[in-house]
Enzyme design. Structure first.
Site, PDB file in Angstrom:
ATOM      1  N   GLY A 227       0.790  -1.222   0.000  1.00  0.00           N
ATOM      2  CA  GLY A 227       0.000   0.000   0.000  1.00  0.00           C
ATOM      3  C   GLY A 227       0.821   1.268   0.000  1.00  0.00           C
ATOM      4  O   GLY A 227       1.989   1.304  -0.408  1.00  0.00           O
ATOM      5  N   CYS A 228       0.198   2.336   0.511  1.00  0.00           N
ATOM      6  CA  CYS A 228       0.761   3.683   0.375  1.00  0.00           C
ATOM      7  C   CYS A 228       2.055   3.891   1.148  1.00  0.00           C
ATOM      8  O   CYS A 228       2.796   4.827   0.852  1.00  0.00           O
ATOM      9  CB  CYS A 228      -0.287   4.715   0.811  1.00  0.00           C
ATOM     10  SG  CYS A 228      -1.720   4.790  -0.299  1.00  0.00           S
ATOM     11  N   HIS A 229       2.332   3.071   2.148  1.00  0.00           N
ATOM     12  CA  HIS A 229       3.578   3.247   2.902  1.00  0.00           C
ATOM     13  C   HIS A 229       4.710   2.381   2.361  1.00  0.00           C
ATOM     14  O   HIS A 229       5.781   2.283   2.966  1.00  0.00           O
ATOM     15  CB  HIS A 229       3.370   2.965   4.394  1.00  0.00           C
ATOM     16  CG  HIS A 229       2.866   1.579   4.695  1.00  0.00           C
ATOM     17  ND1 HIS A 229       3.595   0.448   4.432  1.00  0.00           N
ATOM     18  CD2 HIS A 229       1.702   1.152   5.256  1.00  0.00           C
ATOM     19  CE1 HIS A 229       2.904  -0.625   4.820  1.00  0.00           C
ATOM     20  NE2 HIS A 229       1.751  -0.224   5.314  1.00  0.00           N
TER      21      HIS A 229
END
Length: 367
Positions: A159-161
């Site tokens: 995901g985004c991290h």
């Protein structure tokens, strides 16, 4: 030991679209003949609330003109059961475009770092928006100058991290080998997962996500001159009983993102106590942090982080600017922000923050 960031390179697809125009396009995909007038009025409101002005996309064939000539990948829904291109079609596009973005981002990072490709010993790739094997990592290494002996590590579907996970892995490599030269490359083509039909959570995701790539080149720091930015520590925590707050699942018609409206409240309640404890382990108080590279999961996420941590709105400016100019590009986004902070010679230490399925909080400390 620390991971010295020698250079950052970023890139986007050639063509882009204004958010107001993207909302018009979305009407044809999310609002069919059976949709209510209320839904038709609400959709552009949801797009405006995303606080995105422009986004780049690999499906765009032009940056201007009528919809019919700007893109042909997403055709208007012809019935409520028309959910758009199959996942296999979307993955064919991913394989085609991810490699191009990755190669350009890595080339720019190496040029920024003044590092020859022959010096690279490890390549860490990050992506959650597609799959293919062989992957885009091999396409990067096929460029002139790279050794066929470069070690490859892929971080997928985090995901985004994900870029923060990539930096952690890169630091581990350089901590264990002073001669290592590591490239981290995060690539996402989120626009390939546009969802059809009326579902407010998915429409919010449609309104936020965009395409881009970013790469970082680094080595083990040999001195603390203060000129280079150095990753000195990473941290991670999972908020208990939060698995369903954010999800990213493979469907028959693309990857389906859901974002719970409870996410900002969870971050507000959990972030500061954990962050205080983690920073204390590094000998730093929150008040001593000079700048923040916060992944813009959405405008409300940014506001909640500032409220929870207790810093002034102006420190959100780089994150808000990147969100407005490029949208949420998932994993590369925080590296776009870090690059902007470097260019502005922002105060250090800098804390990087990202949020992802879990609900997971990832952090990195840069001095």
């Amino acid at each position: 030991m620390s991971f010295e960031i020698l250079g950052i390179g970023t890139t986007n697809p050639e063509h882009s679209i204004l958010q107001s125009e993207a909302a018009v396009h979305a009407q044809a995909l999310s609002c069919h003949s059976e949709s209510t007038e209320q839904q038709r009025r609400l959709l552009p409101v949801l797009y405006r609330r995303a606080r995105v002005k422009r986004r780049h996309s690999v499906v765009l064939e032009n940056s201007s003109g009528e919809e019919a000539v700007r893109q042909t990948f997403y055709q208007p829904a012809d019935s409520p059961v028309d959910l758009g291109p199959a996942t296999s079609q979307r993955m064919q596009e991913y394989e085609k475009h991810a490699a191009t973005l990755a190669r350009e981002a890595v080339e720019r990072a190496l040029n920024s770092a003044n590092v020859d490709p022959a010096e690279v010993t490890q390549l860490v790739t990050v992506s959650c928006s597609g799959f293919s094997a062989p992957g885009f990592d091999l396409q990067v290494l096929k460029q002139p100058g790279f050794s066929p002996d470069v070690s490859r590590t892929h971080i997928g579907f985090m995901g985004c991290h994900g870029a923060l996970n990539g930096l952690r892995v890169a630091k581990s490599f350089t901590d264990n080998d002073p001669s290592a030269c590591v490239v981290v490359c995060a690539v996402e083509v989120c626009s390939l997962h546009q969802q059809y039909g009326w579902c407010p959570d998915k429409i919010v995701a449609n309104a936020l996500f965009a395409d881009g790539a970013a790469a970082v080149v680094g080595k083990q720091s040999q001195s603390r001159s203060g000129e280079q930015w150095e990753l000195v520590a990473s941290g991670s925590t999972v908020v208990p009983d939060s698995e369903e707050m954010m999800s990213w699942r493979i469907g028959d018609h693309g990857f389906e993102m859901t974002l719970s409206p409870q996410i900002p409240d969870l971050i507000k309640a959990r972030l500061r106590p954990w962050l205080e404890n983690w920073l204390a382990g590094q000998g730093i108080r929150i008040e001593e942090v000079g700048s923040w590279a916060i992944h813009p999961g959405g405008p409300r996420i940014l506001t909640v982080v500032a409220d929870a941590v207790g810093f002034e709105e102006e420190k959100l400016a780089p994150s808000r600017e990147i969100l407005s100019e490029f949208g949420n590009m998932s994993s590369p986004t925080v590296l776009f922000i870090l690059q902007r902070l470097q260019a502005a010679q922002a105060a250090r230490p800098c804390v990087m923050l990202g949020f992802g399925p879990g609900l997971t909080i990832e952090a990195a400390l840069v001095k």
